[in-house]
Write a protein that holds these residues in place. Sequence first.
Motif: not given
Length: 359
Positions: A197, A201-203, A278
């Motif tokens: 990732e 970014s969160d989640n 994201s």
Amino acid sequence: ADTTNEIATTNNALLTAQYKLFSRSNISFMFINKQATKDYDFTTDEDRYNRVFGIDYRLASTDNTWTGKYYIHKSFSPDVKNKDLSAGASTEYNSRNYNVRLSGVYIGDNFRSDLGFIRRTDIVKVNPKFTRNFWPKKGQIQKHNLSVTPIFIWKPDLNFENSDYTIISRWEASLKNTSSLNFEMFNRYTHLYDEFEPTGSDNAVPLPIGNYYYSTIGASYRSDRRKTFSYSLSPAFGGFYNGDIFSINASVNYRIQPHFSTSIQLNYNNINLPNPYSDAKLWLIGPRIDITFNKNLFWATFVQYNNQQDNFSINTRLQWRFAPLSDLFIVYNDNYFTDTVFAPRVRSLNLKLTYWLNI
């Protein structure tokens, strides 16, 4: 020892010796040792000690036409019997019109250097470089060149599978007023062995395991640094894994000789990935101030904000040169969270003394 965080007390040692060969070459020997002072309840077997022995040879011909770096290092760690070597070789030919480098490195999967920094193990890497220089007799360009740098990496433990490569094509020019300009293209291949990732970014949904081919194009300009005010600007755009990226790096510098200089650095990356992955807009801003009180007393302060880590940091350092090549440093570091409230994260005050023995 820090028993709360399970960090053992260790003795760290470094021993080096160097011997001059021929006119400008030398050979050196190195021994590094890190060893826990005792067996703690939380100490794993692999953390009891780590040692590295190495031999390095640096080649430099009398007229600097030939230069080179060659090394072999072996690490010693508990229960490790093989794949604990690191070796590399680089030979470079320099002339007025050509620069050619042949270079490669091997790092075994079990090679460890706890007091050093190793980005990756289990690799064979080759990164040759070919440069052709041109010297115009007229115009504002003093010198320009074309270069190609292929960087390939294979993994020995996976039957020498090609894990990634980067091919860098670049044109660089140095102007007569000391400013510089370049254009470059990066052609990349990356095989992800684990989900990744890149935005923080969160989640966010990580990129899946697989092969990624992508390219970027960039440029860079640096103004005349002899002037009171100078700047640099480096935009780039293109592919980023399975999406796109736009980046810009910029800096502005101002100085008042001989006592004061200040600068600000800006890094911006706009990452756009297809759904369901994201996007991200990543900022890093870093002002800096340097003050020279006299020939022996200096003060430097560096401030940085990073929105990816929600971190604001301050590093300020006072340096007193009390004797030739001998300094006393007082360094204060302060880090703050910025995501919710402006709260302290880590603070430290450090004292460092260096003294040169002229024996």
